[in-house]
Design a protein around this motif. Structure first.
Motif, PDB file in Angstrom:
ATOM      1  N   GLU A 214       0.892  -1.372  -0.002  1.00 54.56           N
ATOM      2  CA  GLU A 214      -0.035  -0.342   0.030  1.00 54.56           C
ATOM      3  C   GLU A 214       1.208   1.507   0.227  1.00 54.56           C
ATOM      4  O   GLU A 214       1.369   1.530   1.110  1.00 54.56           O
ATOM      5  CB  GLU A 214      -0.518  -0.444   0.655  1.00 54.56           C
ATOM      6  N   CYS A 216       1.115   5.458  -1.807  1.00 53.40           N
ATOM      7  CA  CYS A 216       0.144   7.208  -2.243  1.00 53.40           C
ATOM      8  C   CYS A 216       0.707   6.784  -3.963  1.00 53.40           C
ATOM      9  O   CYS A 216       1.613   6.640  -4.014  1.00 53.40           O
ATOM     10  CB  CYS A 216       0.404   7.775  -1.423  1.00 53.40           C
ATOM     11  N   LEU A 223       0.783   4.503   2.973  1.00 57.97           N
ATOM     12  CA  LEU A 223      -0.488   4.795   3.125  1.00 57.97           C
ATOM     13  C   LEU A 223      -0.759   4.437   4.646  1.00 57.97           C
ATOM     14  O   LEU A 223      -0.591   3.401   4.944  1.00 57.97           O
ATOM     15  CB  LEU A 223      -1.133   4.419   2.199  1.00 57.97           C
ATOM     16  N   PHE A 225      -3.915   3.362   6.815  1.00 58.31           N
ATOM     17  CA  PHE A 225      -4.939   3.459   7.312  1.00 58.31           C
ATOM     18  C   PHE A 225      -5.775   3.502   8.786  1.00 58.31           C
ATOM     19  O   PHE A 225      -5.474   3.216   9.602  1.00 58.31           O
ATOM     20  CB  PHE A 225      -5.230   1.887   6.601  1.00 58.31           C
ATOM     21  N   THR A 226      -6.856   4.746   8.212  1.00 58.65           N
ATOM     22  CA  THR A 226      -6.886   4.520   9.926  1.00 58.65           C
ATOM     23  C   THR A 226      -8.612   4.084   9.489  1.00 58.65           C
ATOM     24  O   THR A 226      -9.868   3.409  11.246  1.00 58.65           O
ATOM     25  CB  THR A 226      -8.187   5.893   9.866  1.00 58.65           C
ATOM     26  N   ARG A 228     -10.194  -0.267   7.800  1.00 61.36           N
ATOM     27  CA  ARG A 228      -9.892  -1.434   6.929  1.00 61.36           C
ATOM     28  C   ARG A 228     -10.672  -2.873   7.588  1.00 61.36           C
ATOM     29  O   ARG A 228     -11.351  -2.903   7.918  1.00 61.36           O
ATOM     30  CB  ARG A 228      -8.501  -2.362   6.973  1.00 61.36           C
ATOM     31  N   ALA A 236      -8.149   5.738   3.931  1.00 64.62           N
ATOM     32  CA  ALA A 236      -6.841   5.747   4.054  1.00 64.62           C
ATOM     33  C   ALA A 236      -5.714   7.075   3.892  1.00 64.62           C
ATOM     34  O   ALA A 236      -6.826   8.189   3.445  1.00 64.62           O
ATOM     35  CB  ALA A 236      -5.939   4.660   3.296  1.00 64.62           C
ATOM     36  N   CYS A 238      -2.266   9.385   2.929  1.00 66.62           N
ATOM     37  CA  CYS A 238      -0.971   9.800   3.163  1.00 66.62           C
ATOM     38  C   CYS A 238      -0.386  11.019   3.582  1.00 66.62           C
ATOM     39  O   CYS A 238      -0.614  11.967   3.854  1.00 66.62           O
ATOM     40  CB  CYS A 238      -0.683   9.936   1.368  1.00 66.62           C
TER      41      CYS A 238
END
Lengths: 459, 242
Positions: A214, A216, A223, A225-226, A228, A236, A238
């Motif tokens: 993963e 950007c 990236l 992830f907050t 998933r 997500a 960057c």
């Protein structure tokens, strides 16, 4: 008149292909028609009163298209569709062979590789893109390249056409957000996802098995992830360039899941019991409902059609064989396999498992991906496991390193299924996880037909 | 702490397109099955490779990811050269192999410096070399059969300071021309083969392990394992066409 004659030629060729075991019988006739009359597809697509919808992306094409077809048919529309996962140009043309002239709307599933040219021919009213995952690396070496092809296709849409895309897929969304797509998302309660791993020690390597690489799309930074939902999907941002993903206009919230059989979704404020498990099917459902809504069909009408939905081809399908219940699911890349494995492991009825990995062209000839799929989770099931497919021997090695040497290694599909039946408790379900051609082989062995008989359902 | 073998997986979050995780898993399990204690350490951008690592694995990624990683990776030159000097085994697969060399020249003629751990240069070629590979390998005095799958656009040429890991009987190998595949220079090994390569080629995995474990074993041969499934998979892969 001419089109009717071509359709007849195509039908005869399809019967021949099925008879000669060349394929599922759906591509050859279309290839023949394409050769005779290259303008056939464009002409038939243009003759549809309500235009055509094209479905593309790595995972979920067949199921999304199939759900959409069910929704449209429930509104009384006659649908022309390629319904067997035959999504190369030959298969797409087959949608119009045997279809009566009066089809109202087309639902075409199209392979990512040929999408730009098919879009240019069909000029669809709507294009929906499901996701971009690593898949068939020998054909598509770079997921970014696939995203770029999807963008090229989107750019070829007529000006008044609608673009619908998965807003939870950072790679896909970032590649085309400036084209103004309508997004869809899935919200799910956290449940652990892939098998958790410690950092070394007695555990396995320090990375979730089915995570996608993963980074950007704009600047290459990793990236963050907050949120998933599965594999590389979620929210997500960057930390390099500040790019941030978005939540789509259409949202499915997973209320509860019940293993292989069903899940409850809240979709556009409608509560829906979807007769298919798995978070990937929540994505397929919200994609289909989003498309329907953009075509003017109210969400409650779409969701009530999905309550009755039955998968027609083995992306996930139940079969009876020798009075035993079999559950077939397609696996073809780490992301999809991870969700299927999660479903199998949360369904208490599963009494035996067949993992059938083949490496024919349609499967992707490089099977390295099985080492990124979460078989560590599958081998924790107490059920016996059979390794099958043309690469049964390699599948056995994968399972051994995941923690369990399979009970049986068998390339013959019928023998593999029988071995699973023998080892399965009498009331247990046999779960069969198979790549595309392994699935066709299993169906042929069990049902006696490589074809899926869904062509009868066209129009 | 107290592990017999530390396996470093470099950039597991980014360089992992072709099942590279399987190589880590194969080394880890094959050492554990012999009673060694193993630590697997993920090292990503900005993190240091721990001293005393037995093996450092570097997988392949997409062009975009490899480009983005370039600066971080080149900064590791001194760190990795020092590790190699202390006996660490370094394995690069596909893109990781290309990084181990001196130079990479892309299709539009842009040159990028590599780590310089192997005397090799890679240039983007016309079309990709894609398909199954069968080869005979020679690594640190042991000959064995090698099978796998290659998929690369770069064509690699070795300098006099590196020797090929293997000779292909099927497949393109380093450049599709001279029959060589991969490269070896001291404890640094590169290959284009995925599959991933170690689970399908246990003799290759054990060759790497034997060297990586030598600080603990004094270089003794490793105890043999029951490799029935691995050998059957290897033999089956040998029967396949390109």
């Amino acid at each position: 008149m001419i089109d009717a004659a071509l359709a007849a030629v195509g039908g005869a060729a399809g019967a021949f292909s099925r008879f000669a075991h060349l394929g599922s019988g759906t591509s050859l006739p279309g290839r023949l028609v394409n050769r005779i009359d290259p303008g056939f597809l464009a002409r038939r697509a243009a003759s549809l009163d309500q235009g055509a919808v094209i479905v593309s992306g790595t995972n979920g094409k067949t199921t999304t298209a199939s759900m959409l077809r069910s929704i449209l048919q429930a509104q009384g529309l006659a649908v022309a569709a390629n319904t067997s996962g035959a999504n190369l140009p030959g298969g797409v043309v087959s949608a119009f062979l045997g279809a009566r002239q009066g089809a109202d709307v087309g639902v075409l599933e199209v392979d990512e590789g040929v999408l730009p040219s098919v879009v240019a021919e069909v000029l669809p009213r709507l294009l929906v893109l499901t996701n971009v995952f690593r898949d068939q690396l020998d054909r598509f070496p770079e997921p970014e390249g696939v995203a770029a092809r999807l963008r090229i296709a989107a750019e070829r849409l007529p000006a008044d056409s609608i673009l619908v895309a998965n807003a939870d897929d950072p790679l896909l969304w970032a590649s085309l957000e400036d084209l103004g797509p309508v997004g869809f998302s899935v919200l799910a309660p956290p449940d652990g996802g892939a098998t958790p791993r410690g950092r070394g020690g007695a555990g396995a390597p320090a990375i979730a098995a089915d995570a996608e690489p993963e980074s950007c799309l704009r600047c290459g930074t990793g990236l963050v992830f907050t949120r998933r939902t599965m594999a590389g999907l979620g929210s997500a941002h960057c930390e390099g360039c500040g790019w941030t993903s978005t939540i789509g206009r259409y949202v499915a919230r997973l209320v509860s899941r019940a293993g292989l059989e069903a899940s409850v979704l809240e979709l556009c404020e409608e509560l829906l019991t979807l007769p298919l498990g798995g978070i990937h099917n929540a994505y397929n459902a919200v994609a289909a409902v989003a498309v329907a809504a953009e075509l003017g069909i109210a969400p409650h009408r779409a969701t009530s059609a999905l309550e009755m939905f039955h998968p027609r081809f083995g992306r996930a399908e139940e079969l009876l064989f020798d009075d035993r219940q079999l559950w077939l699911a397609l696996i073809k890349n780490p992301a999809g396999a991870g969700t299927v494995i999660r479903d199998v492991c949360t369904d208490r009825r599963v009494g035996a498992v067949v993992v059938a990995i083949s490496d024919n062209d349609a499967d992707g000839r490089d099977v390295s991906w099985i080492w990124d799929a979460d078989f560590e989770r599958l081998v924790q099931l107490e059920a016996p496991i059979v390794a099958g497919g043309t690469r049964a021997a390699e599948t056995a090695v994968r399972l051994k390193y995941a923690g369990r040497i399979p009970d049986v290694v068998e390339t013959d599909p019928l023998a593999a299924v029988r071995a699973a039946i023998i080892s399965c408790p009498p009331d247990g379900v046999i779960a069969i996880l198979a790549t595309y051609t392994a699935m066709l082989d299993v169906r042929e062995a069990l049902v006696g037909d490589r074809s899926t008989r869904v062509e009868d359902d066209i129009a | 702490m107290g592990a017999d073998l530390v396996i470093v997986h470099l950039y597991p979050d980014l360089l992992r397109t072709y099942g590279d995780r399987g190589n880590v898993l194969a080394l880890q399990r094959r050492a554990e099955w012999r009673g060694f204690r193993v630590d697997v350490v993920a090292v990503s951008r900005g993190e240091r490779v721990p001293r005393g690592a037995g093996v450092v694995l570097l997988g392949g990624g997409t062009d975009r990811v490899q480009e983005a990683l370039g600066p971080d990776l080149r900064d590791r030159g001194p760190e990795l050269a020092e590790a190699v000097g202390e006996g660490t085994v370094v394995l690069g697969v596909c893109g990781g192999y290309q990084f181990l060399g001196n130079l990479y020249v892309s299709a539009d003629g842009v040159s990028t410096e590599g780590l310089g751990l192997i005397e090799a240069e890679t240039r983007a070629g016309k079309g990709r070399l894609v398909g199954r590979v069968g080869a005979t390998a020679e690594l640190w005095g042991n000959r064995f059969d090698l099978v796998g799958f290659e998929n690369h656009g770069g064509r690699t040429t070795l300098g006099p300071g590196a020797r090929p890991l293997a000779r292909v009987r099927m497949g393109g190998g380093n450049n599709g021309l001279d029959g060589s595949e991969g490269a070896v220079r001291g404890s640094v090994v590169g290959t284009y083969l995925h599959g991933p390569v170690f689970p399908l080629n246990p003799q290759f995995a054990d060759g790497i392990l034997k060297r990586a474990l030598s600080p603990v074993t004094g270089g003794d041969d490793l105890q043999s394992l029951d490799d029935g499934p691995e050998e059957r998979a290897h033999e089956h892969a040998r029967t396949l066409h390109r």
